[in-house]
Design an enzyme around this catalytic site. Structure first.
Site, PDB file in Angstrom:
ATOM      1  N   ASP A  30     -52.240  31.536 -56.896  1.00 19.06           N
ATOM      2  CA  ASP A  30     -53.594  32.156 -56.852  1.00 19.06           C
ATOM      3  C   ASP A  30     -53.412  33.515 -57.544  1.00 19.06           C
ATOM      4  OD1 ASP A  30     -55.867  31.133 -54.694  1.00 19.06           O
ATOM      5  OD2 ASP A  30     -56.241  33.219 -55.674  1.00 19.06           O
ATOM      6  N   GLU A 157     -62.105  15.401 -55.113  1.00 14.99           N
ATOM      7  CA  GLU A 157     -61.791  15.412 -53.764  1.00 14.99           C
ATOM      8  C   GLU A 157     -63.164  15.363 -52.838  1.00 14.99           C
ATOM      9  OE1 GLU A 157     -62.208  17.858 -51.319  1.00 14.99           O
ATOM     10  OE2 GLU A 157     -63.434  19.373 -52.421  1.00 14.99           O
ATOM     11  N   PHE A 158     -62.317  14.454 -52.001  1.00 12.28           N
ATOM     12  CA  PHE A 158     -63.688  13.913 -50.886  1.00 12.28           C
ATOM     13  C   PHE A 158     -63.344  14.562 -49.696  1.00 12.28           C
ATOM     14  CE2 PHE A 158     -63.494  10.833 -54.464  1.00 12.28           C
ATOM     15  CZ  PHE A 158     -64.844  10.949 -54.737  1.00 12.28           C
ATOM     16  N   LEU A 159     -62.661  15.761 -49.522  1.00 10.70           N
ATOM     17  CA  LEU A 159     -62.394  16.308 -48.038  1.00 10.70           C
ATOM     18  C   LEU A 159     -63.267  16.856 -47.525  1.00 10.70           C
ATOM     19  CD1 LEU A 159     -59.111  18.422 -49.241  1.00 10.70           C
ATOM     20  CD2 LEU A 159     -59.270  16.127 -48.426  1.00 10.70           C
ATOM     21  N   LEU A 256     -76.878  10.373 -40.675  1.00  7.15           N
ATOM     22  CA  LEU A 256     -78.249   9.862 -40.196  1.00  7.15           C
ATOM     23  C   LEU A 256     -78.766  11.004 -39.006  1.00  7.15           C
ATOM     24  CD1 LEU A 256     -78.520   6.277 -40.494  1.00  7.15           C
ATOM     25  CD2 LEU A 256     -79.683   7.737 -42.131  1.00  7.15           C
ATOM     26  N   CYS A 266     -70.846  22.822 -50.624  1.00  5.90           N
ATOM     27  CA  CYS A 266     -70.593  21.461 -51.529  1.00  5.90           C
ATOM     28  C   CYS A 266     -72.006  21.003 -51.804  1.00  5.90           C
ATOM     29  CB  CYS A 266     -69.458  20.726 -50.982  1.00  5.90           C
ATOM     30  SG  CYS A 266     -67.887  21.083 -50.908  1.00  5.90           S
TER      31      CYS A 266
END
Ligand code: UGA
Length: 438
Positions: A30, A157-159, A256, A266
């Protein structure tokens, strides 16, 4: 395998430590030296359950290092992964500057065949541009003959914050976009030990899949929020309705929950970016404009409802429980709660806030305009009304008798329907949920 992870934000750090746990050697890079120094000391700069323990274990096992010096760790890497931020521009498109900067830096020091993987959420076509950046930087620094050996793959990514480690080790699917079957194969091996269906596809499909997933979920939230208003008007209960429709496997029970709408780093960004992307490609994505509009209106309607009951905010003392954009995180980015606090304050109320984890981050946004209470009960003490804005489970565990006695008037506006089943009206409160009679 040797993995270099560029970017130690949310996705980069969780995934970097995840790959280390799977047995790979990971170097996390980083440009932020203070962040790297903290991580090196075993200190995770944000709240995520289980992450400090995983960091400690991986450091003890010697499988992860942290550095600001990409050139020092890039030699011998099999995979160089980009997980830098893609914040929204004022127009709604994703700002790709950090992605291309990182690609240029990789190209300037990469001296061997490696797979470049883009984990950042990027608009369709970006992976190919990233590859061009890397190859051009290699050519510019005299290593042009190696440029054709570099390939790119998209690994969206689906975190989900608050449950990121579970999502990493047991994801619902792994989507790998690449042109070359060798890249598919390499990434399949990188994930050995994770049991999940693999979708091997093209770069463009992988890139668009990420936006489609978030946009669909956000639309689902906006849909139930609209139903909530209809329910309210006709005397129906949105919670029971959501349970009933969610039992249909074609609909599914998650996302829901009606409330003050979605936030976070996001959904708002990705829904806008997909809307823009469609527009640039000559298509007006009407459903997404409506999802965004409905989401913004949720906050307006919440405030209007409270204002009507209170007869205005001027001089009122409002207690706020919850500032994070959702529970189990300290993240307040695009948090509906923060927006509501700011607007309540702007309309003349005195506001006392409490959040189990997000007080520090909230303070950097809200400054000293609000009172930061040490406990939920302290925030509510003497309040004319309580706004519940983040569905932290512990808010259900308080003593409601003590709460009622401590408030100036026992009035609750529950922006998450968290307390709707607790029969608070029978316990002396005036209770308002979203699309529910409580
Ligand atoms: C979201 C996606 O769920 C992840 O799959 C994705 O990887 C991630 O974005 C990302 O793109 O990095 P996250 O932003 O952590 O994850 O949060 P969610 O759990 O999706 O919640 C988003 C917002 O929707 C929150 O403000 C939440 O309160 C709200 N929400 C969610 C509702 O209002 N109702 C619901 O029923 C569900």
């Amino acid at each position: 395998m040797n993995v270099v992870m560029v970017g130690t934000g949310y996705a980069g750090l969780v995934s970097g430590l995840g790959y280390a746990k799977l047995g790979h050697r990971v170097a996390c890079v980083d440009t932020d030296a203070s962040k790297i120094a903290r991580l090196d000391l075993g200190d995770v700069p944000f709240y995520e359950p289980g992450l400090p323990e995983l960091l400690r274990d991986m450091q003890e096992a010697g499988r992860v290092v942290f550095t600001t010096d990409l050139a020092q760790v890039i030699d011998g890497s099999d995979v160089v992964m980009l997980a830098v931020g893609t914040p929204p521009r004022p127009t709604g498109e994703a700002d790709l500057r950090y992605v291309f900067q990182a690609a240029d830096e990789v190209g300037a020091c990469l001296g061997h065949e490696a797979l470049l993987v883009v984990k950042s959420t990027v608009p369709v076509g970006t992976n190919r541009r990233v590859l061009s950046h890397v190859r051009e930087a290699m050519t510019a620094t005299g290593r042009g003959e190696l440029a054709p050996l570099i390939q790119v793959a998209s690994l969206p990514e689906f975190l989900s914050e608050g449950r990121a480690l579970a999502d990493f080790f047991a994801p619902s699917r792994i989507v790998i976009g690449a042109e070359d079957p060798v890249a598919h194969d390499l990434l399949e091996r990188l994930h050995a030990g994770v049991s999940a269906p693999l979708i091997l596809t093209t770069l463009e499909t992988a890139e668009l899949t990420k936006y489609a997933a978030n946009a669909f979920l956000a639309t689902k939230v906006s849909f139930i929020n609209e139903i909530a208003h209809v329910a309210e008007r006709v005397g129906a209960d949105v919670r029971t309705l959501a349970k009933a429709i969610g039992m249909d496997p074609r609909i599914g029970p998650s996302f829901l929950q009606a409330g003050i709408g979605y936030g976070g780093s996001c959904f708002p960004k990705d829904v806008s970016a997909l809307h823009q992307l469609a527009g640039y490609n000559g298509y007006d994505f009407k459903l997404l404009s409506a999802a965004i509009e409905v989401n913004n209106r949720q906050r307006d309607l919440f405030l209007r409802g409270a204002e009507d009951v209170l007869g205005g905010f001027q001089g009122r003392r409002i207690a706020v429980w919850g500032l994070a954009f959702k529970p189990r995180t300290d993240d307040v980015r695009e948090s509906a709660a923060i927006d509501i606090v700011q607007r309540t304050f702007a309309r003349g109320a005195e506001v006392a806030v409490y959040d189990p984890k997000a007080m520090g981050r909230a303070r950097s946004v809200l400054g000293d305009r609000v009172e930061y209470a040490p406990t939920a009960m302290d925030a509510a003490s003497g309040a004319d009304a309580l706004f519940l804005l983040t569905d932290w489970p512990e808010f259900r565990e308080v003593s409601f008798d003590t709460l009622r006695e401590g408030m100036m008037s026992p009035l609750i506006f529950d922006g998450r329907n968290l307390l709707a089943d607790l029969r608070l009206r029978d316990r002396g409160f005036t209770y308002y949920g979203v699309g529910t009679n409580g």
